[in-house]
Design a protein around this motif. Structure first.
Motif, PDB file in Angstrom:
ATOM      1  N   GLN A  53       0.828  -1.195   0.000  1.00 46.58           N
ATOM      2  CA  GLN A  53       0.000   0.000   0.000  1.00 46.58           C
ATOM      3  C   GLN A  53       0.866   1.250   0.000  1.00 46.58           C
ATOM      4  O   GLN A  53       1.811   1.359   0.792  1.00 46.58           O
ATOM      5  CB  GLN A  53      -0.928   0.014   1.221  1.00 46.58           C
ATOM      6  CG  GLN A  53      -2.022  -1.049   1.183  1.00 46.58           C
ATOM      7  CD  GLN A  53      -3.040  -0.866   2.287  1.00 46.58           C
ATOM      8  OE1 GLN A  53      -2.804  -0.198   3.276  1.00 46.58           O
ATOM      9  NE2 GLN A  53      -4.210  -1.470   2.107  1.00 46.58           N
ATOM     10  N   ILE A  55       0.850   5.745  -0.834  1.00 45.32           N
ATOM     11  CA  ILE A  55       0.027   6.933  -1.011  1.00 45.32           C
ATOM     12  C   ILE A  55       0.188   7.422  -2.445  1.00 45.32           C
ATOM     13  O   ILE A  55       1.137   7.031  -3.143  1.00 45.32           O
ATOM     14  CB  ILE A  55       0.414   8.050  -0.013  1.00 45.32           C
ATOM     15  CG1 ILE A  55       1.874   8.498  -0.226  1.00 45.32           C
ATOM     16  CG2 ILE A  55       0.222   7.570   1.415  1.00 45.32           C
ATOM     17  CD1 ILE A  55       2.264   9.669   0.651  1.00 45.32           C
ATOM     18  N   SER A  58       3.748   8.388  -5.089  1.00 42.90           N
ATOM     19  CA  SER A  58       4.944   8.029  -4.317  1.00 42.90           C
ATOM     20  C   SER A  58       6.051   7.560  -5.255  1.00 42.90           C
ATOM     21  O   SER A  58       5.828   6.701  -6.109  1.00 42.90           O
ATOM     22  CB  SER A  58       4.626   6.901  -3.331  1.00 42.90           C
ATOM     23  OG  SER A  58       3.656   7.301  -2.398  1.00 42.90           O
ATOM     24  N   GLN A 179      -5.742   6.332  -0.341  1.00 45.15           N
ATOM     25  CA  GLN A 179      -5.789   7.720   0.091  1.00 45.15           C
ATOM     26  C   GLN A 179      -5.438   7.779   1.568  1.00 45.15           C
ATOM     27  O   GLN A 179      -6.053   7.070   2.379  1.00 45.15           O
ATOM     28  CB  GLN A 179      -7.184   8.305  -0.139  1.00 45.15           C
ATOM     29  CG  GLN A 179      -7.243   9.826  -0.089  1.00 45.15           C
ATOM     30  CD  GLN A 179      -6.460  10.471  -1.223  1.00 45.15           C
ATOM     31  OE1 GLN A 179      -6.492   9.995  -2.344  1.00 45.15           O
ATOM     32  NE2 GLN A 179      -5.739  11.536  -0.920  1.00 45.15           N
ATOM     33  N   PRO A 180      -4.442   8.552   1.963  1.00 42.07           N
ATOM     34  CA  PRO A 180      -4.065   8.578   3.383  1.00 42.07           C
ATOM     35  C   PRO A 180      -5.204   9.080   4.250  1.00 42.07           C
ATOM     36  O   PRO A 180      -5.946   9.992   3.882  1.00 42.07           O
ATOM     37  CB  PRO A 180      -2.867   9.540   3.404  1.00 42.07           C
ATOM     38  CG  PRO A 180      -3.003  10.361   2.169  1.00 42.07           C
ATOM     39  CD  PRO A 180      -3.637   9.464   1.150  1.00 42.07           C
ATOM     40  N   SER A 183      -3.547  13.907   7.026  1.00 41.30           N
ATOM     41  CA  SER A 183      -2.562  14.754   6.359  1.00 41.30           C
ATOM     42  C   SER A 183      -2.160  15.863   7.313  1.00 41.30           C
ATOM     43  O   SER A 183      -2.971  16.327   8.131  1.00 41.30           O
ATOM     44  CB  SER A 183      -3.130  15.344   5.063  1.00 41.30           C
ATOM     45  OG  SER A 183      -4.264  16.145   5.334  1.00 41.30           O
TER      46      SER A 183
END
Length: 305
Positions: A53, A55, A58, A179-180, A183
């Motif tokens: 996984q 983000i 990257s 999607q993180p 943030s």
């Protein structure tokens, strides 16, 4: 007149004979290989890189290296080409560089005689049983949209003399863009000023660093503080400053407990805005009375889904 005609005839025959000798010489050079088809036996033919996984957007990179044994004479050297697959599913093309030469490896559809099998071998030849080493640096950037992605590149060796081609190996990439959950909404660099201090000011001179996180859902994060200067007495939250005799004590803002350097602390984040606070206080070393400017640096690592 007969002598003149005969002389011309002999001269022409000499040219034809000379041409025949040169042609036979060239042919005999390549006749050393009964089968001119390029053949290599390589030690590393496949590599699968699972990024798991990641983000969005990257960067990633890997080396693909090994050796190949030559099974057919490579008379005039050789060069590399590449063919990528899955571009429509992985987005941007991969960047492939031959580490030994620093050259970009050209696409199979647009070969270039610049990235040789071995530096200095572009105009030489490799005999049966010779070995050559290869080392490719393959780089890319993950997609921006969440989802599963798969793609890669196949590397080829190309023989300049006979235009032969053989696959050296293949590198595959697989990853899932997520999607993180959180943030960082505060600045990535924070500067805290203490101004002019005396030893009487140290007890009340704490400065607080505040780091804001915005999370789309409740989650857990791990927070680690890493000092640039060396820790004093292990990792008890006190580290050196750039001024001899003066240290800096770091504490967690929510508990006032000393920070244990290089050790993650888990925080429960709520959906929405969250705040992580760290306190920093100058501390005199025993028996010291330092004078001068000082600074102390830290890196805060926050790991979240």
């Amino acid at each position: 007149m007969r002598e003149l005609t005969l002389g011309r005839f002999i001269w022409i025959r000499k040219i034809r004979c000379c041409f025949l000798i040169v042609f036979c010489s060239l042919a005999s050079r390549y006749a050393m290989s009964a089968d001119p088809v390029l053949s290599l036996t390589c030690s590393n033919t496949q590599k699968v890189v699972s990024l798991k996984q990641v983000i969005p957007l990257s960067p990633f990179q890997t080396h693909f290296a090994g050796t190949c044994k030559v099974n057919s004479i490579i008379a005039l050297g050789g060069y590399y080409t590449q063919a990528q697959f899955g571009q429509s599913n992985t987005g941007q093309d991969l960047t492939v560089v031959a580490a030994a030469t620093g050259y970009d490896v050209p696409y199979e559809s647009a070969p270039a005689n610049t990235a040789c099998f071995e530096p200095g071998n572009c105009e030489g030849y490799l005999s049966l049983g010779d070995t050559l080493s290869y080392d490719f640096i393959i780089s890319g950037t993950t997609m921006a949209t969440p989802g599963f992605y798969f793609g890669g590149v196949t590397l080829y060796g190309n023989d300049k003399a006979f235009a032969g081609k053989v696959a050296i190996g293949q590198v595959q990439f697989a990853y899932t863009v997520v999607q993180p959950t959180c943030s960082i909404s505060s600045a990535s660099h924070l500067a805290l000023g203490f101004g002019a201090l005396t030893s009487n000011d140290f007890a009340s001179s704490q400065q607080v660093a505040e780091i804001s996180l915005s999370c789309s859902a409740a989650t857990q994060v791990d927070v680690t503080l890493v000092p640039t200067q060396s820790a004093v007495n292990g990792s008890s939250g006190v580290s050196a400053t750039t001024l001899d005799g003066l240290s800096m004590a770091a504490t967690w803002g929510d508990s006032t407990y000393p920070v244990i350097f290089n050790t993650p602390r888990n925080f429960a984040m709520n959906k929405g805005s969250n705040l992580i606070q760290l306190g920093f206080r100058p501390k005199l070393n025993a028996g010291s009375s330092p004078v001068g400017d000082f600074s102390s640096q830290y890196t805060l690592n926050i790991v979240y889904p």
